[in-house]
Design a protein around this motif. Structure first.
Motif, PDB file in Angstrom:
ATOM      1  N   GLU A  26      -8.335  -8.654  14.643  1.00 25.26           N
ATOM      2  CA  GLU A  26      -8.639  -7.831  13.467  1.00 25.26           C
ATOM      3  C   GLU A  26      -7.395  -7.678  12.593  1.00 25.26           C
ATOM      4  O   GLU A  26      -7.476  -7.735  11.357  1.00 25.26           O
ATOM      5  N   GLU A  27      -6.253  -7.469  13.236  1.00 30.84           N
ATOM      6  CA  GLU A  27      -4.990  -7.365  12.487  1.00 30.84           C
ATOM      7  C   GLU A  27      -4.675  -8.684  11.806  1.00 30.84           C
ATOM      8  O   GLU A  27      -4.206  -8.717  10.656  1.00 30.84           O
ATOM      9  N   ALA A  28      -4.952  -9.801  12.504  1.00 26.81           N
ATOM     10  CA  ALA A  28      -4.705 -11.119  11.906  1.00 26.81           C
ATOM     11  C   ALA A  28      -5.584 -11.317  10.684  1.00 26.81           C
ATOM     12  O   ALA A  28      -5.129 -11.847   9.647  1.00 26.81           O
ATOM     13  N   ILE A  29      -6.849 -10.906  10.776  1.00 23.50           N
ATOM     14  CA  ILE A  29      -7.762 -11.033   9.637  1.00 23.50           C
ATOM     15  C   ILE A  29      -7.213 -10.269   8.432  1.00 23.50           C
ATOM     16  O   ILE A  29      -7.205 -10.775   7.295  1.00 23.50           O
ATOM     17  N   ALA A  30      -6.747  -9.043   8.662  1.00 26.23           N
ATOM     18  CA  ALA A  30      -6.215  -8.232   7.557  1.00 26.23           C
ATOM     19  C   ALA A  30      -5.038  -8.925   6.886  1.00 26.23           C
ATOM     20  O   ALA A  30      -4.937  -8.956   5.644  1.00 26.23           O
ATOM     21  N   CYS A  31      -4.158  -9.529   7.685  1.00 28.52           N
ATOM     22  CA  CYS A  31      -2.988 -10.207   7.122  1.00 28.52           C
ATOM     23  C   CYS A  31      -3.392 -11.425   6.303  1.00 28.52           C
ATOM     24  O   CYS A  31      -2.936 -11.619   5.153  1.00 28.52           O
ATOM     25  N   PHE A  32      -4.268 -12.262   6.888  1.00 28.75           N
ATOM     26  CA  PHE A  32      -4.606 -13.514   6.199  1.00 28.75           C
ATOM     27  C   PHE A  32      -5.541 -13.287   5.017  1.00 28.75           C
ATOM     28  O   PHE A  32      -5.559 -14.079   4.069  1.00 28.75           O
ATOM     29  N   GLU A  33      -6.326 -12.197   5.043  1.00 28.45           N
ATOM     30  CA  GLU A  33      -7.119 -11.863   3.858  1.00 28.45           C
ATOM     31  C   GLU A  33      -6.204 -11.512   2.690  1.00 28.45           C
ATOM     32  O   GLU A  33      -6.437 -11.937   1.542  1.00 28.45           O
ATOM     33  N   GLN A  34      -5.166 -10.746   2.977  1.00 33.37           N
ATOM     34  CA  GLN A  34      -4.214 -10.405   1.911  1.00 33.37           C
ATOM     35  C   GLN A  34      -3.504 -11.648   1.404  1.00 33.37           C
ATOM     36  O   GLN A  34      -3.313 -11.831   0.194  1.00 33.37           O
ATOM     37  N   LEU A  35      -3.108 -12.529   2.318  1.00 31.52           N
ATOM     38  CA  LEU A  35      -2.423 -13.751   1.899  1.00 31.52           C
ATOM     39  C   LEU A  35      -3.332 -14.634   1.055  1.00 31.52           C
ATOM     40  O   LEU A  35      -2.902 -15.216   0.041  1.00 31.52           O
ATOM     41  N   ALA A  36      -4.611 -14.757   1.460  1.00 31.16           N
ATOM     42  CA  ALA A  36      -5.544 -15.583   0.694  1.00 31.16           C
ATOM     43  C   ALA A  36      -5.777 -15.004  -0.691  1.00 31.16           C
ATOM     44  O   ALA A  36      -5.972 -15.744  -1.667  1.00 31.16           O
ATOM     45  N   GLU A  37      -5.743 -13.679  -0.790  1.00 29.12           N
ATOM     46  CA  GLU A  37      -5.927 -13.030  -2.088  1.00 29.12           C
ATOM     47  C   GLU A  37      -4.706 -13.211  -2.980  1.00 29.12           C
ATOM     48  O   GLU A  37      -4.827 -13.467  -4.178  1.00 29.12           O
ATOM     49  N   GLN A  38      -3.525 -13.104  -2.346  1.00 30.25           N
ATOM     50  CA  GLN A  38      -2.306 -13.186  -3.130  1.00 30.25           C
ATOM     51  C   GLN A  38      -1.905 -14.631  -3.438  1.00 30.25           C
ATOM     52  O   GLN A  38      -1.298 -14.892  -4.481  1.00 30.25           O
ATOM     53  N   GLN A  39      -2.239 -15.557  -2.549  1.00 31.76           N
ATOM     54  CA  GLN A  39      -1.884 -16.969  -2.771  1.00 31.76           C
ATOM     55  C   GLN A  39      -3.130 -17.832  -2.578  1.00 31.76           C
ATOM     56  O   GLN A  39      -3.252 -18.585  -1.605  1.00 31.76           O
ATOM     57  N   PRO A  40      -4.094 -17.708  -3.469  1.00 33.95           N
ATOM     58  CA  PRO A  40      -5.352 -18.450  -3.316  1.00 33.95           C
ATOM     59  C   PRO A  40      -5.161 -19.957  -3.322  1.00 33.95           C
ATOM     60  O   PRO A  40      -6.010 -20.692  -2.819  1.00 33.95           O
TER      61      PRO A  40
END
Length: 756
Positions: A26-40
């Motif tokens: 769940e923590e990994a999902i939160a991190c990679f969701e932010q990364l995908a949003e910031q660096q699409p």
């Protein structure tokens, strides 16, 4: 935060990767969701995000995320992304497998198989996970394609994880419920393995399990088909490891179970020449003797091999003295000695050997396992309110002579004074259901029933932990595991009852007997103490009787003829007894002999016809019957007989009880050993003193007298009919009271000895 903030992007990447490695998905999902949003534009973030979704079970979200990432990447980037995803998923697969998270392994391998279909290790992990998750099917094995790739590949494919291959094959063998398709798959896939001996042993274990299930009725199946499959497993083991003694030995044991004694004898003769150790030779000689003794006409050969076995035992004893830490097979010490009872009535000789071998075995196995067992309970003072805890150990608490004869005490025992615990070894493992017969007689009525499976050490630990006062072995020399368990002293008092006489183990305190089943001079032959119950050592309340399927006219026998009947296994058909029976036939006009029992039928017929021809008796006065489909039918068919002729030196036991219950006069000869006095004690405890012979001449005389004196037969039939209401043999409740009194006296003796 913006994508131009490298420090924060790096921190998120680091946190996300650490979360993945730590299984904090769940923590990994939160991190990679932010990364995908910031660096699409960075597709790697989406690939990691998809993996994180998959690892928490959100497969649809994972598939959608990956699809978007790969659709927006160019060809070169797609290849790089795919390689990264495969690497990460394989790492997670191996990690999950190491941690035993098989549902996750299964989920990962389903996707990996699509992403990297050429990777054989992925397919192996998938099969292994399916077996652990109870998802495996024969179709899944076939669809894996592993048999085609590995079975037809002379060169081991590069990168194949051989330890994983062996683990997967082991899991498939364990899962396999027994079918040819699965066995063919196993043999094909096993082609590249290095540890062929280990794989062969797994196949042998499966063959043994199938034979065990057939013997102990653990499952419902066609027994002939099951045993043919078991042989196929041994053949597959021999194919993988041509010098496997275990596989060849088990193949012989299965042939004997199939009653294919000719094949068993041939295989055993071939194996003896390959044996490398004394123990292997003794074990194989035991099977060879069994094959020969069940094939009438080969009696002299069996005697020769018994003599060889005696010499081998002398060599073994000498070798043991030089190396007392050697591993010893329980079967080696049981099977060959057992057959001495069939060929001669000489208990002083074979019992001395059995006692010596059992003392060696007890010493050896105690050294091996005793330290790992829970301690025996401390001696306590007599407590009138305390119930004695009695355990009964057997592989044959099923529809088997042991089960049929012992079942009544579990209905009648005094629940206010005793706890009766049964230890059923008639299931292949703890998950196997037991038979309805076992449930009715050995589970429902008792204080507690235990289905015990596993190694000798595991079962011993479980029984010792139950802190029994008395443990009773019902199998004696018929169960290798029971023999081993009793050698470990699992209760303060240990008893042998039923089975094949006594084991001779120094850890067994008592053998249950009665005034007749052993002579007064027998004590000197036993390592154990003989505890003689006041009347009989066995009693039953009766037997289930079916509908007869035999008629005299069907067999071409006149209605006024005298019909003699003999239903015993071929091993009990000593050539001398066959001659006595034919001599009776010769002296009684208009008489016929019906012969039935487990044997090689062609050899049995040839042997009887040869004896008849030598005596001048026409072979058309003999009838050879197939076995009946079940015991109730067999008992009903006994009604066709006027007289039953017993065997010697190994007499009937269950067959004698059935004969007397059906009211049929019996002729038996009395000897010195337990095996030659069963019918004698049963007749005496049924109130019958006729038909009891102490010599060959008396046996023949009684047979002739019964055949020529219809009034005598009728009087005995009437006495047997009345005996059902009054004789000790048919009063299992009183027998149980006598047995309970013996338990209490044994316990009092134990407490007195412990206090002194």
């Amino acid at each position: 935060m913006t994508s131009s903030d490298p420090a924060q992007v790096h921190a998120l990447q680091h946190s996300g990767q650490q979360a993945l490695q730590a299984n904090c998905f769940e923590e990994a999902i939160a991190c990679f969701e932010q990364l995908a949003e910031q660096q699409p534009e960075v597709m790697a973030h989406r690939v990691k995000l998809g993996l994180s979704y998959l690892l928490v079970g959100q497969e649809d979200a994972a598939q959608l995320t990956w699809a978007m990432a790969f659709s927006e990447a160019d060809e070169t980037e797609q290849s790089e992304l795919l390689a990264t995803l495969i690497e990460d998923m394989q790492a997670k697969t191996e990690e999950a497998a190491a941690g035993g998270n098989w549902p996750l392994v299964w989920a990962l391998t389903q996707h990996l198989a699509e992403l990297n279909p050429e990777n054989l290790n992925v397919r192996l992990h998938g099969i292994l996970a399916a077996s652990r998750c109870q998802l495996l099917t024969p179709d899944l094995l076939e669809e894996s394609g592993l048999a085609e790739v590995l079975g037809n590949n002379a060169i081991v494919p590069p990168g194949l994880d051989r330890p994983l291959l062996e683990a997967t094959l082991g899991a498939v063998v364990e899962w396999d419920r027994g079918d040819r398709q699965t066995l063919d798959w196993i043999v094909s896939v096993a082609s590249p393995i290095e540890n062929r001996e280990g794989m062969a042993n797994l196949l042998v274990k499966k063959a043994t399990q199938i034979r065990f299930e057939v013997t102990n009725q653990a499952r419902q199946f066609d027994q002939a088909e099951a045993l043919d499959l078991a042989i196929a497993y041994t053949d597959a083991a021999i194919h993988l490891h041509p010098t496997s003694f275990n596989a060849k030995y088990e193949r012989i044991a299965i042939c004997i179970k199939k009653a294919d004694f000719v094949a068993a004898t041939a295989y055993a003769e071939a194996l003896i020449s390959e044996c490398e150790s004394i123990q292997e030779k003794i074990c194989t000689e035991g099977l060879l003797i069994q094959g020969l003794i069940y094939t009438p006409g080969h009696w002299d050969e069996a005697l020769v091999h018994l003599s060889k076995t005696r010499q081998l035992f002398d060599a073994f004893i000498e070798a043991y003295r030089a190396n007392p830490t050697m591993d010893i097979s329980a079967v080696m010490l049981m099977r060959p000695v057992l057959f001495f009872q069939y060929v001669e009535d000489n208990p002083a000789d074979y019992r001395a050997l059995q006692n010596q071998l059992s003392a060696i075995y007890a010493e050896n196995i105690q050294t091996k396992y005793q330290a790992s067992l829970p301690p025996l309970q401390p001696v306590s003072q007599p407590d009138p309110a305390r119930k004695l805890r009695i355990g009964f150990l057997s592989e044959f608490l099923i529809r088997h002579p042991i089960g049929l004869l012992s079942r009544w005490i579990f209905q009648h025992f005094d629940r206010d004074r005793f706890e009766f615990h049964t230890y059923l070894q008639n299931a292949a493992n703890l998950s196997e259901p037991i038979s309805p017969f076992s449930q009715e007689w050995f589970v429902n009525p008792v204080t507690e029933a235990h289905v015990v499976a596993g190694s000798v050490e595991q079962v011993a630990q479980a029984i010792r932990a139950d802190q029994l006062d008395i443990l009773i072995d019902l199998d004696s020399l018929t169960s290798a595991k029971g023999y081993a368990l009793m050698a470990l002293r699992l209760a303060p008092i240990q008893i042998t009852w039923l089975g094949f006489d006594a084991t001779g183990l120094p850890t067994v305190d008592y053998v249950l007997a009665d005034p007749f089943v052993l002579p007064e001079t027998a004590e000197k032959d036993y390592a154990e103490t003989l505890w003689r119950l006041p009347q009989t050592y066995i009693a039953v309340d009766g037997f289930e009787v079916g509908v007869p399927t035999l008629r005299r006219d069907q067999l071409g026998i006149p209605a006024d003829a005298v019909v003699y009947f003999s239903a015993q296994v071929a091993a009990k058909r000593h050539p001398d007894t066959m001659r006595w029976q034919i001599e009776i036939l010769k002296q009684v006009p208009n008489s016929y002999l019906l012969v039935k029992g487990i044997s090689n039928s062609e050899s049995l017929q040839a042997a009887f016809l040869e004896v008849a021809q030598a005596a001048g008796v026409s072979g058309d006065r003999l009838r050879f019957l197939d076995r009946d489909p079940d015991e109730p039918t067999h008992r009903a068919n006994l009604e066709i007989a006027d007289v039953v002729l017993d065997t010697f030196p190994y007499t009937g036991a269950t067959t004698t009880l059935e004969t007397l219950w059906m009211g049929i006069p019996l002729v038996t000869r009395v000897g010195k050993q337990f095996a030659s006095r069963n019918s004698y004690t049963m007749l005496r405890n049924a109130g019958i003193d006729t038909g009891i012979a102490h010599s060959a001449e008396e046996y023949i005389a009684w047979g002739v007298r019964y055949g020529t004196d219809a009034d005598l037969r009728n009087r005995v039939r009437e006495r047997l009919r009345r005996s059902r209401q009054s004789a000790p043999l048919w009063n299992a409740k009183q027998f149980t009271r006598n047995l309970e009194a013996a338990f209490e006296q044994m316990w009092e003796h134990y407490l007195k000895r412990s206090a002194s």
